[in-house]
Design an enzyme around this catalytic site. Structure first.
Site, short mmCIF file in Angstrom:
data_model
loop_
_atom_site.label_atom_id
_atom_site.label_comp_id
_atom_site.label_asym_id
_atom_site.label_seq_id
_atom_site.Cartn_x
_atom_site.Cartn_y
_atom_site.Cartn_z
N GLY A 25 -14.96 -20.56 -6.50
CA GLY A 25 -13.56 -21.15 -6.44
C GLY A 25 -13.25 -21.94 -5.15
N LYS B 161 -8.13 -10.78 6.68
CA LYS B 161 -7.87 -9.98 8.00
C LYS B 161 -9.04 -8.91 8.46
CE LYS B 161 -4.96 -6.36 7.06
NZ LYS B 161 -5.66 -5.02 7.50
N LEU C 22 -18.18 -12.82 -8.79
CA LEU C 22 -19.19 -14.03 -8.89
C LEU C 22 -18.51 -15.30 -9.30
CD1 LEU C 22 -22.62 -12.46 -9.76
CD2 LEU C 22 -21.85 -13.04 -7.63
N LYS D 35 -3.95 -15.43 -5.61
CA LYS D 35 -4.57 -15.23 -6.92
C LYS D 35 -3.59 -14.78 -7.92
CE LYS D 35 -5.07 -9.99 -6.35
NZ LYS D 35 -5.92 -9.02 -6.66
N CYS E 158 -5.97 -8.89 2.64
CA CYS E 158 -7.08 -7.91 3.04
C CYS E 158 -8.39 -8.70 3.65
CB CYS E 158 -7.56 -7.03 1.91
SG CYS E 158 -6.24 -5.80 1.64
N VAL F 18 0.88 -1.10 0.01
CA VAL F 18 -0.10 -0.06 0.06
C VAL F 18 0.84 1.26 -0.01
CG1 VAL F 18 -1.69 1.16 1.19
CG2 VAL F 18 -1.92 -1.27 1.11
C1 UDX Z 1 -8.75 -6.89 -2.16
C2 UDX Z 1 -9.96 -5.72 -2.63
O1 UDX Z 1 -10.43 -6.21 -3.88
C3 UDX Z 1 -9.42 -4.29 -2.41
O2 UDX Z 1 -10.54 -3.34 -2.92
C4 UDX Z 1 -8.92 -4.04 -1.19
O3 UDX Z 1 -8.17 -2.82 -0.96
C5 UDX Z 1 -7.92 -5.28 -0.83
O4 UDX Z 1 -8.56 -6.59 -0.89
P1 UDX Z 1 -7.03 -8.26 -3.32
O5 UDX Z 1 -6.99 -8.93 -1.91
O6 UDX Z 1 -5.71 -7.82 -3.67
O7 UDX Z 1 -7.98 -6.97 -2.99
O8 UDX Z 1 -7.68 -9.16 -4.34
P2 UDX Z 1 -8.99 -9.44 -5.07
O9 UDX Z 1 -9.01 -9.35 -6.53
O10 UDX Z 1 -10.06 -8.57 -4.40
O11 UDX Z 1 -9.27 -10.96 -4.57
C6 UDX Z 1 -9.41 -11.38 -3.25
C7 UDX Z 1 -9.63 -12.83 -3.05
O12 UDX Z 1 -10.81 -13.11 -3.50
C8 UDX Z 1 -8.67 -13.65 -4.05
O13 UDX Z 1 -8.23 -14.89 -3.23
C9 UDX Z 1 -9.41 -14.17 -5.12
O14 UDX Z 1 -9.06 -15.39 -5.78
C10 UDX Z 1 -10.72 -14.28 -4.81
N1 UDX Z 1 -11.98 -14.16 -5.55
C11 UDX Z 1 -12.20 -12.93 -6.01
C12 UDX Z 1 -12.78 -15.32 -5.80
O15 UDX Z 1 -12.53 -16.18 -5.26
N2 UDX Z 1 -14.01 -15.07 -6.55
C13 UDX Z 1 -14.33 -13.77 -7.34
O16 UDX Z 1 -15.15 -13.57 -8.00
C14 UDX Z 1 -13.23 -12.66 -6.95
#
Ligand code: UDX
Length: 433
Positions: free
Chosen positions: A253, A263, A250, A320, A260, A16
């Site tokens: 998985g 936590k 949506l 991810k 984030c 960040v």
């Molecule tokens: C997230 C928020 O998107 C962001 O706005 C915030 O500031 C920090 O947390 P991030 O953790 O980097 O960001 O990743 P994100 O792309 O949101 O994915 C989070 C998790 O959700 C991943 O493990 C991803 O695989 C999972 N996910 C996301 C799903 O399982 N399905 C989805 O449709 C979207």
């Protein structure tokens, strides 16, 4: 330098902090980044970027003359008009956010004669701004302003998320401080939501909670699809066209991970609980996610019988794609469960490492990971997996079983490649109900 250019001190050189610093420098501000990690600061000074974030290295390089890196508070604060707090706020044993790094920044702020605005980027419980205000006042720093300016940047797209956001949220006690923080963002075309500090803090927690709720919701729909013979990919497409629902978040998985969501969900749950409120939906969201991470184990047992002595290939370790981050990654939970079941675990990831995963062998290619394996599990939807020759992978396995934990691959194509293929919530597409 234009007169809209400000001097900003950013405390914390993590994801960040570095993205915030690089993006503010890109907007024309002069930014000093301070961290206590001597090696990290030394690396940044040498022009090395200690984290993997697409576009960040270019941005840091391009704005080099406006950026400086230091371990010294005094050096960072020299002439600074804004202090951005971007330190870690990990959960404590009680599930609350650990704010000790935030307090260290506040307590270390030197006396200043001009007005300085402290802007909070770290995710903190609602009420933190109020406490910081009191602590600043107690130190005789009544003239230091405070604003909450939460980040909504996702790893892998953080630079674009910062420079082209859906909105900018600014909460302040003092109107002019809020305006000053808003002006730092000149050049960014996005709605600015001005709020009181507590509401700005809650916006961040609520936004994350809403996104997590969507994921756990679609994962539960997926599980019901499996039981009833429907295909969650089609279902998500069908409901996503409804503008009131929308398409994003949506994807069913193996559950969400990262630095984030896990936590922040705990922090919000705890924040509510500490105020005497039982946040039922959020508790369910967290529990569904924990179960979802373990669901693949059940699928493997169904396909292979006992996992003792079986060789399982994990394709992807990062939480991810496009990040090396493995914090709270579902792959780590899966690996831990597989090892506990007596399986041999081999992992592939193009960027992330298996550090801390004792007993897991990491290899350089998908083919190598799958060679001799009893099953492969696609855990992270890395784009590289689109270029794999899956027929070759299937041929190299002891039993060609593939569980697609991200619904990334085409079921028909995988069957044609020779796999017994299963995915998440795709009974209609995989015939696995
Ligand atoms: C997230 C928020 O998107 C962001 O706005 C915030 O500031 C920090 O947390 P991030 O953790 O980097 O960001 O990743 P994100 O792309 O949101 O994915 C989070 C998790 O959700 C991943 O493990 C991803 O695989 C999972 N996910 C996301 C799903 O399982 N399905 C989805 O449709 C979207």
């Amino acid at each position: 330098m234009s007169d809209t250019s400000k001097r900003i001190a950013v405390f914390g050189a993590g994801y960040v902090g570095l993205v915030t610093a690089a993006c503010f420098a890109e907007l024309g501000h002069r930014v000093a980044v301070r961290d206590v990690l001597v090696d990290r600061i030394a690396a940044l000074r040498r022009g090395e970027v200690p984290i993997y974030e697409p576009g960040l290295d270019d941005l840091l390089e391009r704005n080099r003359e406006r950026l400086s890196f230091t371990t010294e508070v005094g050096e960072a604060m020299d002439g600074a008009e804004f202090v951005y707090v971007a330190v870690g706020t990990p959960p404590t044993y009680s599930g609350d956010a650990d704010l000790s790094a935030v307090w260290t920044v506040i307590d270390e702020l030197p006396r200043v004669d001009h007005r300085v605005v402290v802007a909070m980027k770290s995710t903190v419980p609602v009420g933190t701004g109020e406490k910081v205000r009191l602590r600043l006042d107690a130190r005789g720093l009544e003239h230091v302003g405070y604003a909450s300016n939460p980040e909504f940047t996702a790893e892998g797209t953080a630079v674009a998320d910062f420079l082209e956001p859906d909105r900018i949220v600014i909460g302040s006690f003092d109107e002019t401080d809020g305006e000053a923080v808003a002006a730092l963002h000149d050049g960014i075309d996005a709605p600015i939501v001005r709020a009181d500090v507590a509401s700005a803090e809650m916006i961040k927690l609520a936004a994350n909670a809403a996104l997590m709720t969507r994921i756990s919701f679609i994962n539960e729909i997926a599980n019901v699809c499996e039981a009833t013979g429907a295909d969650v990919v089609k279902v998500a497409e069908g409901i996503g066209h409804d503008r009131r629902i929308g398409k994003s978040f949506l994807r069913a998985g193996v559950g969400f991970g990262g630095s984030c969501f896990p936590k922040d969900s705990l922090a919000l749950k705890q924040l509510a609980a500490n105020s005497g409120y039982h946040f039922q939906v959020l508790n369910a969201v967290i529990e569904v996610n924990e179960l979802q991470k373990r669901r693949v184990i059940g699928k493997l047992v169904e396909l292979l019988g006992s996992l003792r002595g079986k060789r399982i290939a994990l394709l992807g370790l990062a939480f991810k794609p496009n990040t090396d981050d493995t914090r709270e990654a579902p792959a780590f939970v899966l690996a831990g469960r597989l090892l506990a079941e007596g399986a041999d675990v081999v992992a592939w990831d193009p960027v992330a490492g298996a550090d801390g995963l004792y007993g897991v062998e990491q290899v350089a290619t998908v083919e190598e990971a799958a060679r001799g394996a009893d099953a492969a599990v696609l855990v992270t939807e890395w784009p590289q997996l689109n270029d794999v020759d899956w027929a070759v992978v299937a041929q190299g396995m002891r039993t060609p079983v593939l569980v697609d934990g991200r619904n990334m691959l085409d079921p028909q194509a995988m069957r044609a490649a020779g796999f017994t293929y299963d995915a998440i919530g795709r009974a209609a597409a995989t015939g696995s109900a």
